[in-house]
Scaffold this motif. Structure first.
Motif, PDB file in Angstrom:
ATOM      1  N   ASN A 165       0.827  -1.216   0.000  1.00 41.10           N
ATOM      2  CA  ASN A 165       0.000   0.000   0.000  1.00 41.10           C
ATOM      3  C   ASN A 165       0.856   1.258   0.000  1.00 41.10           C
ATOM      4  OD1 ASN A 165      -2.401  -1.385  -0.086  1.00 41.10           O
ATOM      5  ND2 ASN A 165      -2.885  -1.094   2.083  1.00 41.10           N
ATOM      6  N   ALA A 166       1.932   1.257   0.794  1.00 48.58           N
ATOM      7  CA  ALA A 166       2.818   2.435   0.836  1.00 48.58           C
ATOM      8  C   ALA A 166       3.493   2.651  -0.514  1.00 48.58           C
ATOM      9  CB  ALA A 166       3.860   2.280   1.936  1.00 48.58           C
ATOM     10  N   LEU A 167       3.915   1.574  -1.152  1.00 50.52           N
ATOM     11  CA  LEU A 167       4.572   1.695  -2.455  1.00 50.52           C
ATOM     12  C   LEU A 167       3.596   2.117  -3.541  1.00 50.52           C
ATOM     13  CD1 LEU A 167       6.824  -1.490  -2.273  1.00 50.52           C
ATOM     14  CD2 LEU A 167       7.589   0.898  -2.118  1.00 50.52           C
ATOM     15  N   ARG A 168       2.392   1.570  -3.497  1.00 52.54           N
ATOM     16  CA  ARG A 168       1.408   1.824  -4.550  1.00 52.54           C
ATOM     17  C   ARG A 168       0.660   3.139  -4.367  1.00 52.54           C
ATOM     18  NH1 ARG A 168      -1.888  -3.248  -5.478  1.00 52.54           N
ATOM     19  NH2 ARG A 168       0.031  -3.823  -6.529  1.00 52.54           N
ATOM     20  N   GLY A 227      -6.932  -5.752   0.802  1.00 55.08           N
ATOM     21  CA  GLY A 227      -5.761  -5.786   1.683  1.00 55.08           C
ATOM     22  C   GLY A 227      -6.018  -5.272   3.080  1.00 55.08           C
ATOM     23  N   MET A 228      -6.682  -4.126   3.223  1.00 49.83           N
ATOM     24  CA  MET A 228      -6.920  -3.581   4.562  1.00 49.83           C
ATOM     25  C   MET A 228      -7.910  -4.447   5.331  1.00 49.83           C
ATOM     26  SD  MET A 228      -4.760  -1.250   4.906  1.00 49.83           S
ATOM     27  CE  MET A 228      -5.253  -0.568   6.471  1.00 49.83           C
ATOM     28  N   HIS A 229      -8.856  -5.079   4.638  1.00 49.47           N
ATOM     29  CA  HIS A 229      -9.763  -6.025   5.305  1.00 49.47           C
ATOM     30  C   HIS A 229      -8.956  -7.181   5.891  1.00 49.47           C
ATOM     31  CE1 HIS A 229     -13.507  -4.213   3.863  1.00 49.47           C
ATOM     32  NE2 HIS A 229     -12.896  -4.044   2.696  1.00 49.47           N
ATOM     33  N   LEU A 230      -8.015  -7.683   5.106  1.00 51.05           N
ATOM     34  CA  LEU A 230      -7.159  -8.781   5.549  1.00 51.05           C
ATOM     35  C   LEU A 230      -6.322  -8.359   6.759  1.00 51.05           C
ATOM     36  CD1 LEU A 230      -5.980 -11.623   5.119  1.00 51.05           C
ATOM     37  CD2 LEU A 230      -4.383 -10.588   3.506  1.00 51.05           C
ATOM     38  N   VAL A 231      -5.715  -7.187   6.681  1.00 46.56           N
ATOM     39  CA  VAL A 231      -4.884  -6.697   7.789  1.00 46.56           C
ATOM     40  C   VAL A 231      -5.726  -6.565   9.052  1.00 46.56           C
ATOM     41  CG1 VAL A 231      -3.544  -4.730   8.656  1.00 46.56           C
ATOM     42  CG2 VAL A 231      -3.171  -5.565   6.329  1.00 46.56           C
ATOM     43  N   ARG A 248       3.443   6.912  -2.185  1.00 41.47           N
ATOM     44  CA  ARG A 248       4.673   7.504  -2.738  1.00 41.47           C
ATOM     45  C   ARG A 248       5.934   6.915  -2.121  1.00 41.47           C
ATOM     46  NH1 ARG A 248       3.385  13.783  -2.514  1.00 41.47           N
ATOM     47  NH2 ARG A 248       3.349  13.200  -0.350  1.00 41.47           N
ATOM     48  N   GLY A 249       5.883   5.633  -1.756  1.00 42.57           N
ATOM     49  CA  GLY A 249       7.066   4.927  -1.284  1.00 42.57           C
ATOM     50  C   GLY A 249       7.156   4.796   0.224  1.00 42.57           C
ATOM     51  N   VAL A 250       7.956   3.838   0.654  1.00 44.72           N
ATOM     52  CA  VAL A 250       8.200   3.606   2.078  1.00 44.72           C
ATOM     53  C   VAL A 250       9.308   4.549   2.531  1.00 44.72           C
ATOM     54  CG1 VAL A 250       8.990   1.918   3.795  1.00 44.72           C
ATOM     55  CG2 VAL A 250       7.509   1.174   1.905  1.00 44.72           C
ATOM     56  N   VAL A 301       4.662   1.021   9.002  1.00 40.63           N
ATOM     57  CA  VAL A 301       5.177   1.456   7.706  1.00 40.63           C
ATOM     58  C   VAL A 301       4.857   2.933   7.548  1.00 40.63           C
ATOM     59  CG1 VAL A 301       5.070   1.132   5.209  1.00 40.63           C
ATOM     60  CG2 VAL A 301       4.828  -0.846   6.726  1.00 40.63           C
ATOM     61  N   ARG A 302       5.882   3.708   7.278  1.00 42.00           N
ATOM     62  CA  ARG A 302       5.712   5.149   7.074  1.00 42.00           C
ATOM     63  C   ARG A 302       5.868   5.444   5.591  1.00 42.00           C
ATOM     64  NH1 ARG A 302       8.748   9.916  10.503  1.00 42.00           N
ATOM     65  NH2 ARG A 302       7.591  11.595   9.540  1.00 42.00           N
TER      66      ARG A 302
END
Length: 138
Positions: free
Chosen positions: A57-60, A103-107, A63-65, A81-82
């Motif tokens: 999610n951070a990469l997509r 993804g967020m549902h899974l998390v 704008r990156g980790v 993750v920032r």
């Protein structure tokens, strides 16, 4: 008077050289879990899924980790993750006809919740995979 032992927190943080892919973040998490002694396979798998989703999610979308932190204490293993985007992650409605968006549902299902902390220049998204109770399965 007997005081309970202080909670031990072990962490590892990458600021300048954070992961540039979900695969790299999973490898970092594997190394960290080996150091802190995570032997429960179901918990290890849950941690790796949370790492993959938050880093992806951070990469997509973020704008990156910009920082990656793993910490361990008596409650479980926390993944933080920032990224450089200040907007919080959006939880998409589940739609089996649309790829992605789960993804967020899974998390949330693996951790019980996600904490978003706004920071100058972005945000941190943090979730804790709880330690399994003795005699139970994750």
């Amino acid at each position: 008077m007997v005081h309970p032992p202080e909670e031990q927190r072990v962490f590892r943080e990458w600021k300048q050289q954070g992961p540039t892919s979900a695969a790299q973040a999973r490898a970092m998490a594997e190394d960290f879990m080996a150091v802190v002694g995570y032997g429960d396979e179901k918990q290890r798998e849950a941690v790796l899924l949370v790492v993959s989703e938050l880093v992806t999610n951070a990469l997509r979308h973020g704008r990156g980790v910009t920082a990656f932190r793993l910490s361990h204490d008596t409650r479980g293993l926390t993944v933080s993750v920032r990224d450089a985007e200040d907007r919080p992650p959006r939880e998409q409605p589940l739609d089996p006809g649309r790829p992605g968006g789960f993804g967020m549902h899974l998390v949330r299902s693996l951790t019980g919740g996600v904490e978003v902390l706004r920071r100058p220049g972005g945000k941190s998204v943090r979730a804790t995979v709880p330690r399994p109770c003795v005699g139970s399965r994750l």
